[in-house]
Design a protein around this motif. Structure first.
Motif, PDB file in Angstrom:
ATOM      1  N   ARG A  45      -9.516   3.502   0.686  1.00 56.79           N
ATOM      2  CA  ARG A  45      -9.369   4.553   1.692  1.00 56.79           C
ATOM      3  C   ARG A  45     -10.540   5.526   1.553  1.00 56.79           C
ATOM      4  O   ARG A  45     -11.105   5.682   0.474  1.00 56.79           O
ATOM      5  N   CYS A  48       0.862  -1.188   0.000  1.00 57.33           N
ATOM      6  CA  CYS A  48       0.000   0.000   0.000  1.00 57.33           C
ATOM      7  C   CYS A  48       0.898   1.237   0.000  1.00 57.33           C
ATOM      8  O   CYS A  48       1.941   1.239   0.653  1.00 57.33           O
ATOM      9  N   PHE A  97       0.433   4.001   1.458  1.00 55.27           N
ATOM     10  CA  PHE A  97       0.310   4.809   2.678  1.00 55.27           C
ATOM     11  C   PHE A  97       1.016   4.108   3.835  1.00 55.27           C
ATOM     12  O   PHE A  97       1.465   2.969   3.686  1.00 55.27           O
ATOM     13  N   GLU A  98       1.067   4.809   4.986  1.00 52.79           N
ATOM     14  CA  GLU A  98       1.854   4.249   6.095  1.00 52.79           C
ATOM     15  C   GLU A  98       1.155   4.410   7.431  1.00 52.79           C
ATOM     16  O   GLU A  98       1.685   5.056   8.338  1.00 52.79           O
ATOM     17  N   CYS A  99      -0.033   3.848   7.551  1.00 48.88           N
ATOM     18  CA  CYS A  99      -0.729   3.921   8.837  1.00 48.88           C
ATOM     19  C   CYS A  99       0.086   3.130   9.865  1.00 48.88           C
ATOM     20  O   CYS A  99       0.587   2.040   9.550  1.00 48.88           O
ATOM     21  N   ASP A 104      -4.764  -4.253  -0.482  1.00 48.95           N
ATOM     22  CA  ASP A 104      -4.883  -3.442   0.728  1.00 48.95           C
ATOM     23  C   ASP A 104      -5.710  -2.193   0.464  1.00 48.95           C
ATOM     24  O   ASP A 104      -6.422  -1.704   1.322  1.00 48.95           O
ATOM     25  N   LYS A 121      -3.230   8.368   9.507  1.00 50.83           N
ATOM     26  CA  LYS A 121      -4.188   7.944   8.483  1.00 50.83           C
ATOM     27  C   LYS A 121      -4.273   8.945   7.332  1.00 50.83           C
ATOM     28  O   LYS A 121      -4.706   8.609   6.224  1.00 50.83           O
TER      29      LYS A 121
HETATM   30  S1  SF4 Z   1      -4.455   0.822   6.833  1.00 53.51           S
HETATM   31 FE1  SF4 Z   1      -5.021   0.826   4.688  1.00 53.51          FE
HETATM   32  S2  SF4 Z   1      -4.365   2.818   3.906  1.00 53.51           S
HETATM   33 FE2  SF4 Z   1      -3.310   2.501   5.844  1.00 53.51          FE
HETATM   34  S3  SF4 Z   1      -1.345   1.628   5.259  1.00 53.51           S
HETATM   35 FE3  SF4 Z   1      -2.739  -0.076   5.709  1.00 53.51          FE
HETATM   36  S4  SF4 Z   1      -3.638  -0.670   3.777  1.00 53.51           S
HETATM   37 FE4  SF4 Z   1      -2.715   1.363   3.530  1.00 53.51          FE
END
Ligand code: SF4
Length: 443
Positions: free
Chosen positions: A274, A202, A204-206, A244, A313
């Motif tokens: 998202r 993914c 992004f980096e949550c 993801d 987020k």
């Molecule tokens: S929670 Fe979702 S948007 Fe955040 S890093 Fe993981 S897969 Fe990506």
């Protein structure tokens, strides 16, 4: 191409508790597909098809009767202890059995599987190294040339670094296990689904996220026409994209939908997204509906901007609200995924429920914040973990002491969220109105 020596491989998916879904073992089906291509005899042993009783004797019998000399376990965070214990028992019973471990938990935390009974830990991106091993044999000199494998020489573990991130699969999955397990295949109140994967990791980096660490943390996409060809060949009316987040590149999604419509592929699609993509791109939703998207799983995670920031987020409460509205306006069900933080107060639980009601969110799933090993959250919380056993790493158990109430009251409040929301989902499903996104009542 043919494999070097006749071997028989049993691929095992260990069972874990899940009342929400039971789906096909796609990762193992890709390995089974590779074995099919190479002429390696292989079978998937999916423990989800059986009860928990007599697990070990059932598995032993399978190995004995089938004459398997190689066993590969698919490891998730919540099955690693089971795999380690079972490997020990198997090795005692079958000293010549070669035991391999792969899957997401091996990819991230390969060292956890360095035990006497396990022979090979596979942590590479993609299946190229495994293909080479099947072709040339499980010999130290062969393993030594591969990426992303760990093996032993004179009882010392040798770690080979991962290869480059991958952007496609080298084979098609062998869906025999899917067809065999269809009777038990389900997503709670939604029916059976085949699964497909169109990208890796993914962008992004949550902080709490495990998925973003896969593929060496590099997001890549499969060629979309290849994905569509695969979808077309799946003989099942419902497909879940387990990417993801499926909705990243708007043009790619558009192309996907257009070709699905052109080719008259009629499927019910379920995918993750998202909230910000849905909030910012309402114009693509009518096309997605036309292509068959009926369900989107949205990582809403929290209803306060502070908590969303803490999770890194990069969204907000307003973005979440807009995403829910855009989906509802386009008749696509928003399945809201929430992470219940150990920092939640009684008021936060109330706010969460109020948000769900106010936004007419019917389908919801709550997971307790869990700092999985390998995530950024794990580094932050590793000193504060409690009862951090692998079988408890499923979002249903407390692994960090709640800060604003007792563990007991925290669990009561989590259960209350289900008690307050699920009867309505069940009722609406019975009355066949659970996909009517404009409806507000119980029927
Ligand atoms: S929670 Fe979702 S948007 Fe955040 S890093 Fe993981 S897969 Fe990506």
């Amino acid at each position: 191409m043919e494999a070097s020596k006749k071997i028989k491989v049993l691929l095992v998916r260990p069972k874990f508790s899940s009342i929400v879904a039971n789906l096909e073992p796609l990762g193992l089906e890709y390995i089974a597909g590779l074995c099919r291509d190479l002429g390696v005899e292989c079978e998937i042993f999916d423990e989800f098809q059986y009860s928990r009783c007599f697990r070990f004797s059932r598995l032993s019998r399978k190995i004995e009767k089938g004459g398997y000399d190689f066993v590969g376990f698919h490891a998730n965070a919540n099955t690693s202890d089971y795999i380690i214990n079972t490997s020990d028992k198997l090795k005692k019973k079958f000293p010549n059995l070669y035991i391999m471990v792969g899957g997401p938990e091996a990819e991230l935390n390969y060292k956890d599987f360095f035990t006497d009974s396990i022979d090979l830990v596979y942590h590479d991106n993609g299946l190229n190294s495994l293909k080479n091993i099947f072709l040339e044999g499980f010999l130290p000199e062969v393993l030594n040339k591969q990426n992303g494998v760990c093996f032993k020489i004179n009882d010392e573990w040798v770690v080979k670094e991962k290869g480059a991130p991958v952007d496609n699969f080298i084979t098609r999955p062998d869906r025999t296990a899917f067809n065999k397990g269809l009777k038990k295949n389900f997503i709670f109140l939604k029916g059976s689904f085949a699964i497909a994967k169109a990208s890796f990791s993914c962008p992004f980096e949550c902080t709490f996220c495990y998925c973003t660490k896969m593929n060496s943390g590099v997001y890549t996409e499969r060629p979309i026409m290849d994905v569509i060809d695969e979808i077309e060949s799946i003989e099942h009316p419902r497909i879940w994209f387990v990417d993801d987040t499926f909705l990243v590149d708007k043009e790619r999604v558009k192309r996907f939908c257009e070709v699905i419509i052109e080719r008259k592929i009629k499927k019910h699609f379920l995918a993750y997204s998202r909230a910000d993509f849905l909030a910012e791109n309402p114009d693509i939703l009518p096309l997605m509906y036309k292509a068959g998207f009926r369900d989107i799983l949205v990582g809403l995670e929290a209803v306060s901007d502070d908590l969303l920031d803490e999770y890194n987020k990069q969204t907000s409460k307003d973005v979440n609200t807009q995403a829910i509205k855009n989906l509802a306006d386009n008749n696509i069900v928003c399945n809201g995924l929430f992470v219940v933080s150990h920092k939640s107060s009684r008021q936060d639980f109330k706010e969460l429920y109020r948000f769900i009601k106010k936004n007419n969110l019917l389908w919801v799933v709550f997971g307790i914040f869990t700092p999985y090993k390998g995530t950024d959250a794990y580094d932050e919380y590793k000193e504060r973990l409690i009862k951090f056993k692998s079988k408890r790493l499923d979002g249903l158990h407390i692994t960090i002491k709640p800060e604003k109430m007792s563990s007991f009251m925290f669990m009561v409040r989590v259960y209350m969220l289900y008690v307050l929301t699920y009867p309505k989902i069940i009722c609406r499903t019975i009355f066949k109105t659970a996909y009517d996104t404009k409806r507000t009542g119980w029927f």
